[in-house]
Design a protein around this motif. Structure first.
Motif, PDB file in Angstrom:
ATOM      1  N   PRO A  99       0.805  -1.227   0.000  1.00 38.26           N
ATOM      2  CA  PRO A  99       0.000   0.000   0.000  1.00 38.26           C
ATOM      3  C   PRO A  99       0.836   1.274   0.000  1.00 38.26           C
ATOM      4  N   LYS A 100       2.109   1.197   0.330  1.00 33.93           N
ATOM      5  CA  LYS A 100       2.964   2.388   0.332  1.00 33.93           C
ATOM      6  C   LYS A 100       3.226   2.886  -1.085  1.00 33.93           C
ATOM      7  N   THR A 101       2.960   2.047  -2.089  1.00 36.32           N
ATOM      8  CA  THR A 101       3.192   2.457  -3.476  1.00 36.32           C
ATOM      9  C   THR A 101       1.982   3.161  -4.084  1.00 36.32           C
ATOM     10  N   LEU A 102       0.872   3.276  -3.348  1.00 34.95           N
ATOM     11  CA  LEU A 102      -0.311   3.960  -3.864  1.00 34.95           C
ATOM     12  C   LEU A 102      -0.012   5.437  -4.079  1.00 34.95           C
ATOM     13  N   ASN A 103      -0.515   5.977  -5.191  1.00 36.65           N
ATOM     14  CA  ASN A 103      -0.231   7.355  -5.551  1.00 36.65           C
ATOM     15  C   ASN A 103      -1.510   7.974  -6.119  1.00 36.65           C
ATOM     16  N   GLN A 104      -1.784   9.214  -5.788  1.00 37.36           N
ATOM     17  CA  GLN A 104      -3.006   9.877  -6.246  1.00 37.36           C
ATOM     18  C   GLN A 104      -2.992  10.206  -7.731  1.00 37.36           C
ATOM     19  N   SER A 105      -1.848  10.176  -8.359  1.00 36.16           N
ATOM     20  CA  SER A 105      -1.793  10.507  -9.786  1.00 36.16           C
ATOM     21  C   SER A 105      -1.849   9.267 -10.674  1.00 36.16           C
ATOM     22  N   LYS A 106      -1.861   8.075 -10.093  1.00 41.38           N
ATOM     23  CA  LYS A 106      -1.919   6.846 -10.878  1.00 41.38           C
ATOM     24  C   LYS A 106      -3.366   6.353 -10.989  1.00 41.38           C
ATOM     25  N   ILE A 107      -3.616   5.529 -11.997  1.00 44.93           N
ATOM     26  CA  ILE A 107      -4.938   4.947 -12.210  1.00 44.93           C
ATOM     27  C   ILE A 107      -4.877   3.474 -11.830  1.00 44.93           C
ATOM     28  N   TYR A 108      -5.913   3.021 -11.116  1.00 43.83           N
ATOM     29  CA  TYR A 108      -5.985   1.639 -10.652  1.00 43.83           C
ATOM     30  C   TYR A 108      -7.242   0.977 -11.198  1.00 43.83           C
ATOM     31  N   LEU A 109      -7.133  -0.298 -11.538  1.00 41.42           N
ATOM     32  CA  LEU A 109      -8.253  -1.066 -12.040  1.00 41.42           C
ATOM     33  C   LEU A 109      -8.730  -2.006 -10.937  1.00 41.42           C
ATOM     34  N   ILE A 110      -9.981  -1.818 -10.509  1.00 44.32           N
ATOM     35  CA  ILE A 110     -10.571  -2.650  -9.460  1.00 44.32           C
ATOM     36  C   ILE A 110     -11.912  -3.135  -9.983  1.00 44.32           C
ATOM     37  N   ASP A 111     -12.057  -4.441 -10.128  1.00 44.01           N
ATOM     38  CA  ASP A 111     -13.294  -5.046 -10.638  1.00 44.01           C
ATOM     39  C   ASP A 111     -13.718  -4.424 -11.968  1.00 44.01           C
ATOM     40  N   CYS A 112     -12.783  -4.281 -12.880  1.00 48.22           N
ATOM     41  CA  CYS A 112     -13.016  -3.769 -14.247  1.00 48.22           C
ATOM     42  C   CYS A 112     -13.487  -2.311 -14.281  1.00 48.22           C
ATOM     43  N   VAL A 113     -13.228  -1.546 -13.232  1.00 52.71           N
ATOM     44  CA  VAL A 113     -13.574  -0.126 -13.185  1.00 52.71           C
ATOM     45  C   VAL A 113     -12.304   0.647 -12.852  1.00 52.71           C
ATOM     46  N   GLN A 114     -12.092   1.780 -13.518  1.00 53.62           N
ATOM     47  CA  GLN A 114     -10.905   2.585 -13.272  1.00 53.62           C
ATOM     48  C   GLN A 114     -11.145   3.535 -12.098  1.00 53.62           C
ATOM     49  N   TYR A 115     -10.208   3.522 -11.147  1.00 59.30           N
ATOM     50  CA  TYR A 115     -10.285   4.347  -9.949  1.00 59.30           C
ATOM     51  C   TYR A 115      -8.997   5.121  -9.779  1.00 59.30           C
ATOM     52  N   ARG A 116      -9.073   6.160  -8.946  1.00 60.04           N
ATOM     53  CA  ARG A 116      -7.865   6.852  -8.488  1.00 60.04           C
ATOM     54  C   ARG A 116      -7.833   6.749  -6.972  1.00 60.04           C
ATOM     55  N   TYR A 117      -6.639   6.692  -6.431  1.00 54.49           N
ATOM     56  CA  TYR A 117      -6.456   6.607  -4.980  1.00 54.49           C
ATOM     57  C   TYR A 117      -6.729   7.972  -4.365  1.00 54.49           C
ATOM     58  N   VAL A 118      -7.516   8.000  -3.266  1.00 56.86           N
ATOM     59  CA  VAL A 118      -7.881   9.262  -2.629  1.00 56.86           C
ATOM     60  C   VAL A 118      -7.135   9.457  -1.318  1.00 56.86           C
ATOM     61  N   ARG A 119      -7.279   8.507  -0.394  1.00 53.22           N
ATOM     62  CA  ARG A 119      -6.675   8.677   0.931  1.00 53.22           C
ATOM     63  C   ARG A 119      -6.680   7.341   1.675  1.00 53.22           C
ATOM     64  N   THR A 120      -6.042   7.366   2.857  1.00 55.14           N
ATOM     65  CA  THR A 120      -6.047   6.216   3.757  1.00 55.14           C
ATOM     66  C   THR A 120      -6.776   6.614   5.025  1.00 55.14           C
ATOM     67  N   ASP A 121      -7.741   5.803   5.435  1.00 52.83           N
ATOM     68  CA  ASP A 121      -8.462   6.015   6.689  1.00 52.83           C
ATOM     69  C   ASP A 121      -7.971   4.994   7.708  1.00 52.83           C
ATOM     70  N   GLY A 122      -7.803   5.438   8.949  1.00 48.96           N
ATOM     71  CA  GLY A 122      -7.348   4.540  10.003  1.00 48.96           C
ATOM     72  C   GLY A 122      -5.835   4.418  10.000  1.00 48.96           C
TER      73      GLY A 122
END
Length: 86
Positions: free
Chosen positions: A9-32
């Motif tokens: 999870p340390k490699t997550l970046n807000q400028s990258k695009i991620y594919l989750i269940d065939c939908v494109q998402y962007r990383y927003v934040r970490t809660d907790g």
């Protein structure tokens, strides 16, 4: 389109695009914090999903893949000014 699994999870970046269940998402934040961390992703515009999703670290490395070569600009705060007519 080349996909790379997200194991750390340390490699997550807000400028990258991620594919989750065939939908494109962007990383927003970490809660907790610690083992109870939830990673929040928001769908990109024009996707079939419209709400944010929350993944823990186990579901992150099972379901999340980084789309290599694609980036998005982080959203900027927008303010709306309403003008009244006299």
């Amino acid at each position: 389109m080349e996909l790379k699994p997200v194991f750390d999870p340390k490699t997550l970046n807000q400028s990258k695009i991620y594919l989750i269940d065939c939908v494109q998402y962007r990383y927003v934040r970490t809660d907790g914090s610690g083992k109870n961390s939830k990673y929040v992703f928001a769908p990109l515009p024009n996707q079939r999903k419209t709400s944010e999703i929350f993944l823990n670290s186990t579901k992150l490395w099972i379901r999340c893949q980084e789309v290599e070569g694609m980036t998005c600009e982080p959203l900027k705060e927008q303010t709306v000014v309403q003008m009244g007519l006299l």
